[in-house]
Design a protein around this motif. Structure first.
Motif, PDB file in Angstrom:
ATOM      1  N   MET A   1      30.432 -10.834  14.610  1.00 52.89           N
ATOM      2  CA  MET A   1      29.758  -9.631  15.095  1.00 52.89           C
ATOM      3  C   MET A   1      28.276  -9.745  14.786  1.00 52.89           C
ATOM      4  SD  MET A   1      31.250  -7.246  12.144  1.00 52.89           S
ATOM      5  CE  MET A   1      32.772  -8.128  12.411  1.00 52.89           C
TER       6      MET A   1
ATOM      7  N   VAL B   1      29.982   0.339   6.438  1.00 51.42           N
ATOM      8  CA  VAL B   1      31.090  -0.399   7.051  1.00 51.42           C
ATOM      9  C   VAL B   1      30.698  -1.873   7.047  1.00 51.42           C
ATOM     10  CG1 VAL B   1      32.362  -0.804   9.188  1.00 51.42           C
ATOM     11  CG2 VAL B   1      31.794   1.531   8.506  1.00 51.42           C
ATOM     12  N   LEU B   2      31.487  -2.701   6.372  1.00 50.21           N
ATOM     13  CA  LEU B   2      31.193  -4.126   6.273  1.00 50.21           C
ATOM     14  C   LEU B   2      29.753  -4.370   5.808  1.00 50.21           C
ATOM     15  CD1 LEU B   2      32.978  -5.246   9.554  1.00 50.21           C
ATOM     16  CD2 LEU B   2      33.819  -5.496   7.222  1.00 50.21           C
TER      17      LEU B   2
ATOM     18  N   LEU C   1      27.827  -2.386  20.322  1.00 52.31           N
ATOM     19  CA  LEU C   1      28.666  -3.380  20.989  1.00 52.31           C
ATOM     20  C   LEU C   1      30.036  -3.495  20.333  1.00 52.31           C
ATOM     21  CD1 LEU C   1      28.418  -5.673  23.263  1.00 52.31           C
ATOM     22  CD2 LEU C   1      28.401  -7.191  21.291  1.00 52.31           C
ATOM     23  N   SER C   2      30.054  -3.588  18.997  1.00 54.57           N
ATOM     24  CA  SER C   2      31.329  -3.770  18.294  1.00 54.57           C
ATOM     25  C   SER C   2      32.045  -2.451  18.074  1.00 54.57           C
ATOM     26  CB  SER C   2      31.096  -4.422  16.928  1.00 54.57           C
ATOM     27  OG  SER C   2      30.260  -5.536  17.036  1.00 54.57           O
ATOM     28  N   GLY C   3      31.338  -1.336  18.253  1.00 54.76           N
ATOM     29  CA  GLY C   3      31.957  -0.038  17.984  1.00 54.76           C
ATOM     30  C   GLY C   3      32.204   0.188  16.507  1.00 54.76           C
ATOM     31  N   LEU C   4      31.384  -0.419  15.663  1.00 48.76           N
ATOM     32  CA  LEU C   4      31.546  -0.266  14.213  1.00 48.76           C
ATOM     33  C   LEU C   4      30.408   0.579  13.646  1.00 48.76           C
ATOM     34  CD1 LEU C   4      32.466  -3.951  13.315  1.00 48.76           C
ATOM     35  CD2 LEU C   4      34.014  -1.999  13.388  1.00 48.76           C
TER      36      LEU C   4
ATOM     37  N   VAL D   1      27.548 -11.967  20.104  1.00 43.25           N
ATOM     38  CA  VAL D   1      27.292 -13.214  19.374  1.00 43.25           C
ATOM     39  C   VAL D   1      27.517 -14.445  20.234  1.00 43.25           C
ATOM     40  CG1 VAL D   1      27.619 -12.303  17.061  1.00 43.25           C
ATOM     41  CG2 VAL D   1      29.581 -13.138  18.325  1.00 43.25           C
TER      42      VAL D   1
END
Lengths: 202, 248
Positions: free
Chosen positions: B1, B93-94, B102-105, B217
């Motif tokens: 990501m 988060v992470l 893009l990742s929805g995180l 990525v």
């Protein structure tokens, strides 16, 4: 091997084929040069991003990396339980000229390797030793459920979350492929070996 | 990501410095103004990036409990940063407090009525009343580029000297550019390959997409060039309709 430019902080290492990518990635990630902050393998390339300190020095070291044998490069084995109830089971069996039982046998007997990741966080492209050459569905589904186990081209994969997708669906796993509260969040890291095992229907 | 984070890193880092925060503290990225913040307790904050009428820019300021900070539409640039002393303490988060489109995180984009917690970790105030930085450019922006991995898929020098306009269909993932389509000199498919911040990818339309903080990525279209690291923040401040010219 060709080293292609990719901005002030990265280069793209281009290799002959996927096996060489696996081997190069394994060798590089085992001992990355100082200043390397990210390594992204793909089908024919490995993207290497640095902190920007000395790209020329890193590039020289990247040229000297000797890929290890791709199939020996693989790491830890992950078992993924699968309920083989996918909507495309019969179609894929037809494409391979076998029955569904034989398709499941081949898919579970194969030892897969995570070649690279992409598409969505946690999505791994898995390759096997067998000759898988499965076309994508002619019209992609707008919704593939999380955990769907699928095939396309030479790859198998597991959808980490619900998303659109054109791969052929074989079944589903209850396993969380991507979990942002876990470290690492992605179960399928490049180099990991994967075996699919038949699970009972819940 | 992707790494995600602020699109205009320089403005974001300045905002944190002005209130004595560590460099990774979470700030709010505001796209084209419009943010209204009410302090529930006294807070020290700094606003940087695209200048919005009605708020002090590039200077630490105190917002007393009950006072309201109201960001108008910026006079130039697109993205404004609001840092608060102690940082916005939303759950990471992470390892990131960033919204990754893009990742929805990460945390969802802010909506009216949300309450943002303020952290208590910070260093000393910097002893600066006003940081002397230029506002984002209002006219055409010259953007330096270096060759990308697939420059040879296009005619030599086809990008340098070209002028494009930022599309309204742009976001934190990338700036879509409108103008003369670039012609490929080579046919065929490119197996997906890695890309990073500043990549200029050429999809089949021939119109470049300039990738920002939430870039994918990997991608399957050729990357003709990369924007020089020093010019990325200026690209993150391009408003829809604003033009840029690529230079070597």
């Amino acid at each position: 091997m060709r080293i292609l430019p990719a901005g002030d902080r990265a280069v793209l290492v281009e290799l002959e084929n996927l096996d060489e990518v696996l081997g190069y990635y394994a060798a590089l990630s085992a001992s990355p040069p100082d200043g390397v902050v990210d390594i992204v393998p793909a089908a024919r390339t490995v993207m290497v991003t640095t902190d920007g300190s000395d790209l020329d020095a890193v590039t020289r070291l990247l040229r000297a990396v000797q890929p290890v044998d791709g199939r020996q490069a693989s790491g830890e084995l992950v078992e993924i339980p699968v309920v083989y109830d996918g909507e495309d089971l019969a179609d894929v069996a037809n494409l391979l000229g076998c029955d569904v039982a034989e398709l499941v046998k081949r898919h579970t007997e194969e030892e897969w390797t995570v070649a690279f990741c992409g598409f969505a966080p946690g999505f791994g492209y898995l390759t096997g030793a067998g000759s898988w050459d499965i076309p994508r569905r002619s019209s992609p589904r707008t919704k593939v459920p999380a955990g769907a186990v699928a095939l396309a081209g030479e790859f198998s994969g597991v959808y980490p979350r619900e998303s659109p997708g054109g791969w052929q669906l074989l079944g589903h796993t209850p396993l969380k492929i991507f979990d942002q509260t876990r470290a690492p969040a992605a179960l399928l890291q490049p180099g990991r070996r994967v075996r699919f095992v038949t699970a009972d229907r819940p | 990501m992707p790494r995600s984070g602020a699109c205009d890193q320089r403005s974001y880092e300045l905002a944190n410095r002005l209130v004595g925060n560590a460099s990774g503290a979470a700030a709010v990225e505001v796209t084209f103004g419009g943010l209204v913040l009410r302090a529930e307790a006294d807070v020290v904050l700094a606003v940087t990036g695209a200048p919005c009428p009605g708020v002090p820019l590039n200077a630490p300021a105190t917002l007393r409990a009950g006072e309201v900070l109201r960001l108008g539409a910026p006079t130039s640039g697109l993205r404004t940063y609001v840092a608060v002393r102690g940082g916005f303490a939303v759950p990471p988060v992470l390892g990131s407090r960033s919204t990754d489109l893009l990742s929805g995180l990460g945390p969802a984009p802010l909506t009216a009525g949300e309450v943002l917690p303020v952290g208590c970790e910070h260093g000393p105030m910097p002893g600066v009343d006003l940081a002397p930085v230029a506002d984002p450019a209002a006219g055409e922006v010259a953007v330096r580029v270096t060759p990308g991995p697939r420059q040879d898929w296009f005619a030599a020098n086809s990008l340098i000297g070209q002028t494009y306009t930022a599309s309204s269909n742009s976001n934190r993932i990338g700036v879509r550019l409108e103008g003369t389509p670039l012609q490929r000199t080579r046919e065929g498919e490119l197996p997906s390959e890695g890309m990073t911040l500043g990549a200029l990818q050429i999809p089949p339309s021939g119109l470049p997409v300039l990738f920002l903080a939430d870039h994918p990525v990997t991608g399957g279209y050729p990357v003709i060039a990369y924007v020089a690291a020093g010019d990325l923040d200026a690209c993150a401040q391009l408003r829809p309709g604003q033009s840029l010219r690529f230079v070597s």
